[in-house]
Write a protein that holds these residues in place. Structure first.
Motif, PDB file in Angstrom:
ATOM      1  N   GLN A  92      40.563  42.305  61.805  1.00 45.14           N
ATOM      2  CA  GLN A  92      41.519  43.368  62.086  1.00 45.14           C
ATOM      3  C   GLN A  92      42.638  43.287  61.055  1.00 45.14           C
ATOM      4  O   GLN A  92      43.253  42.236  60.873  1.00 45.14           O
ATOM      5  CB  GLN A  92      42.090  43.222  63.499  1.00 45.14           C
ATOM      6  N   PHE A  93      42.905  44.374  60.383  1.00 46.98           N
ATOM      7  CA  PHE A  93      43.884  44.366  59.302  1.00 46.98           C
ATOM      8  C   PHE A  93      45.266  44.839  59.755  1.00 46.98           C
ATOM      9  O   PHE A  93      46.277  44.212  59.466  1.00 46.98           O
ATOM     10  CB  PHE A  93      43.385  45.235  58.139  1.00 46.98           C
ATOM     11  N   TYR A  94      45.312  45.993  60.438  1.00 45.67           N
ATOM     12  CA  TYR A  94      46.596  46.560  60.837  1.00 45.67           C
ATOM     13  C   TYR A  94      47.105  45.882  62.105  1.00 45.67           C
ATOM     14  O   TYR A  94      46.889  46.353  63.217  1.00 45.67           O
ATOM     15  CB  TYR A  94      46.463  48.062  61.068  1.00 45.67           C
ATOM     16  N   ALA A 133      39.252  47.966  55.508  1.00 37.52           N
ATOM     17  CA  ALA A 133      40.193  48.295  56.588  1.00 37.52           C
ATOM     18  C   ALA A 133      39.821  49.599  57.277  1.00 37.52           C
ATOM     19  O   ALA A 133      40.145  49.808  58.451  1.00 37.52           O
ATOM     20  CB  ALA A 133      41.613  48.382  56.032  1.00 37.52           C
ATOM     21  N   GLU A 134      39.137  50.478  56.544  1.00 38.33           N
ATOM     22  CA  GLU A 134      38.707  51.757  57.131  1.00 38.33           C
ATOM     23  C   GLU A 134      37.414  51.628  57.923  1.00 38.33           C
ATOM     24  O   GLU A 134      36.924  52.610  58.478  1.00 38.33           O
ATOM     25  CB  GLU A 134      38.542  52.798  56.015  1.00 38.33           C
ATOM     26  N   GLY A 135      36.834  50.402  57.945  1.00 42.96           N
ATOM     27  CA  GLY A 135      35.674  50.175  58.797  1.00 42.96           C
ATOM     28  C   GLY A 135      34.387  49.813  58.091  1.00 42.96           C
ATOM     29  O   GLY A 135      33.373  49.549  58.745  1.00 42.96           O
ATOM     30  N   ALA A 136      34.380  49.762  56.764  1.00 45.81           N
ATOM     31  CA  ALA A 136      33.158  49.413  56.034  1.00 45.81           C
ATOM     32  C   ALA A 136      32.817  47.940  56.238  1.00 45.81           C
ATOM     33  O   ALA A 136      33.703  47.085  56.255  1.00 45.81           O
ATOM     34  CB  ALA A 136      33.325  49.710  54.549  1.00 45.81           C
ATOM     35  N   GLN A 137      31.527  47.650  56.403  1.00 47.97           N
ATOM     36  CA  GLN A 137      31.068  46.275  56.541  1.00 47.97           C
ATOM     37  C   GLN A 137      30.803  45.648  55.174  1.00 47.97           C
ATOM     38  O   GLN A 137      31.096  44.488  54.941  1.00 47.97           O
ATOM     39  CB  GLN A 137      29.788  46.229  57.382  1.00 47.97           C
ATOM     40  N   LYS A 138      30.234  46.455  54.291  1.00 45.52           N
ATOM     41  CA  LYS A 138      29.990  46.050  52.914  1.00 45.52           C
ATOM     42  C   LYS A 138      30.404  47.193  51.996  1.00 45.52           C
ATOM     43  O   LYS A 138      30.301  48.363  52.365  1.00 45.52           O
ATOM     44  CB  LYS A 138      28.520  45.702  52.680  1.00 45.52           C
ATOM     45  N   VAL A 139      30.847  46.830  50.822  1.00 48.34           N
ATOM     46  CA  VAL A 139      31.290  47.835  49.856  1.00 48.34           C
ATOM     47  C   VAL A 139      30.371  47.779  48.646  1.00 48.34           C
ATOM     48  O   VAL A 139      30.069  46.697  48.126  1.00 48.34           O
ATOM     49  CB  VAL A 139      32.747  47.583  49.417  1.00 48.34           C
ATOM     50  N   LYS A 140      29.927  48.944  48.197  1.00 46.37           N
ATOM     51  CA  LYS A 140      29.056  49.016  47.026  1.00 46.37           C
ATOM     52  C   LYS A 140      29.878  49.135  45.749  1.00 46.37           C
ATOM     53  O   LYS A 140      30.977  49.673  45.752  1.00 46.37           O
ATOM     54  CB  LYS A 140      28.106  50.212  47.156  1.00 46.37           C
ATOM     55  N   THR A 141      29.290  48.642  44.669  1.00 43.80           N
ATOM     56  CA  THR A 141      29.970  48.703  43.376  1.00 43.80           C
ATOM     57  C   THR A 141      30.284  50.145  42.997  1.00 43.80           C
ATOM     58  O   THR A 141      31.384  50.431  42.486  1.00 43.80           O
ATOM     59  CB  THR A 141      29.093  48.061  42.282  1.00 43.80           C
ATOM     60  N   LEU A 199      47.297  41.668  53.268  1.00 43.21           N
ATOM     61  CA  LEU A 199      47.514  41.394  54.683  1.00 43.21           C
ATOM     62  C   LEU A 199      48.988  41.574  55.051  1.00 43.21           C
ATOM     63  O   LEU A 199      49.321  42.037  56.148  1.00 43.21           O
ATOM     64  CB  LEU A 199      47.045  39.978  55.025  1.00 43.21           C
ATOM     65  N   MET A 200      49.872  41.213  54.130  1.00 42.15           N
ATOM     66  CA  MET A 200      51.306  41.437  54.359  1.00 42.15           C
ATOM     67  C   MET A 200      51.603  42.935  54.430  1.00 42.15           C
ATOM     68  O   MET A 200      52.374  43.388  55.284  1.00 42.15           O
ATOM     69  CB  MET A 200      52.126  40.815  53.227  1.00 42.15           C
TER      70      MET A 200
END
Length: 320
Positions: free
Chosen positions: A3-5, A111-119, A295-296
């Motif tokens: 959880q980021f926010y 933070a928007e919900g992606a589990q993995k990010v593609k290049t 995170l800050m």
């Protein structure tokens, strides 16, 4: 899933920064190497060989008693040095843009919900935001950097009366946090450069609602810890070749060649190999600092904490 926010205390920034890499590290650094690997190799190669050549000429000329040797070397190779200087500047600008913004774009997607990010997704973020990146670079070079240098310069002058040491301890982490918050806010919102700059400064000292305790010391403390971690790791690669070099000087019989240029031969190769590894480690460890800063930033966005929590609860209900 992290959880980021949400509100975090000092210790949570450190632990969650490492936890981030535990959860997403493999995907994070895979994309980082694919996007940034060639730039890193080129920059390190140019810096190492350029530094080796210049230091070799400087040391060799001075030991031979040729007081103007270094100036002569510069005048004889002005064209080449100018081209190399421009190349190094361009590489460092590109490397800085990718290194500083890659964590911003990656974290935004997670933070928007992606589990993995593609290049391709990260590259798309760079292309889509090309105009804003250009504006941010201008703002950083013309406004943020000069102001930071003036403040740091003033702090260094005050080292003569000791208080400068404490000012530097305050200024370095604060300047880094302001710069990082500026980039996170600029690319996570639709604010303009000056609006994001204003937010990045104000958020160091207070939350948006103004009714909570100032977050300054926990932000400052988390950054200081990350600086210390980075310094300790990179120092290993810096001190090892120096120890070997001094050991070689003290234990080897002088033959004139080593004294003329200590950066040649096996010892010179070893020294610059560790020097290159130190540069590489510094760039990689900056990711830890920027994730910590991210995170800050998410901690400071108290206006979104409740909204994100409600969205997560609704998502859980849908999944069930």
């Amino acid at each position: 899933m992290m959880q980021f926010y949400k509100k975090r205390e000092f210790g949570a920034f450190i632990s969650d920064s490492f936890n981030f890499f535990k959860l997403y590290g493999k995907n994070y650094f895979k994309n980082y190497i694919l996007i940034n690997g060639l730039l890193l190799i080129l920059t390190i190669a140019v810096v190492i060989f350029g530094f080796r050549e210049i230091i070799g000429q400087l040391v060799g000329g001075n030991l031979n008693g040729e007081s103007y040797y270094f100036e002569k070397y510069f005048s004889d190779n002005a064209g080449m040095l100018m081209i190399v200087g421009i190349l190094v500047f361009v590489l460092f600008v590109l490397l800085g843009i990718v290194n500083y913004l890659y964590p911003v774009f990656y974290m935004k997607r997670i933070a928007e919900g992606a589990q993995k990010v593609k290049t391709d997704e990260i590259l798309s973020d760079f292309k889509t935001n090309a105009g804003r990146i250009f504006k941010m670079c201008l703002g950083m070079l013309l406004i943020v950097l000069p102001v930071t240098m003036i403040v740091l310069g003033f702090s260094y002058l005050l080292l003569l009366i000791v208080i400068g040491f404490f000012l530097i301890l305050l200024v370095y982490p604060t300047a880094f946090n302001v710069s990082a918050f500026l980039m996170y806010d600029y690319f996570n919102t639709k604010r303009g450069f000056f609006e994001s700059l204003s937010y990045s400064i104000r958020s160091q000292f207070s939350y948006p609602n103004g009714n909570e305790k100032s977050p300054y010391w926990k932000y400052w403390g988390a950054s200081i810890i990350m600086f210390i971690i980075m310094y300790m790791i990179t120092s290993v690669f810096t001190f090892v070749p120096i120890i070997f070099m001094y050991g070689s000087i003290l234990t080897s019989a002088p033959d004139g060649n080593f004294e003329e240029n200590p950066f040649t031969g096996a010892m010179g190769i070893l020294f610059f190999l560790f020097y290159g590894i130190s540069i590489l480690a510094t760039f990689i460890l900056y990711n830890l600092m920027f994730i910590n800063a991210g995170l800050m930033y998410y901690d400071s966005r108290t206006d979104l904490h409740t909204k994100i929590e409600l969205e997560e609860i609704e998502t859980i209900g849908i999944n069930e």
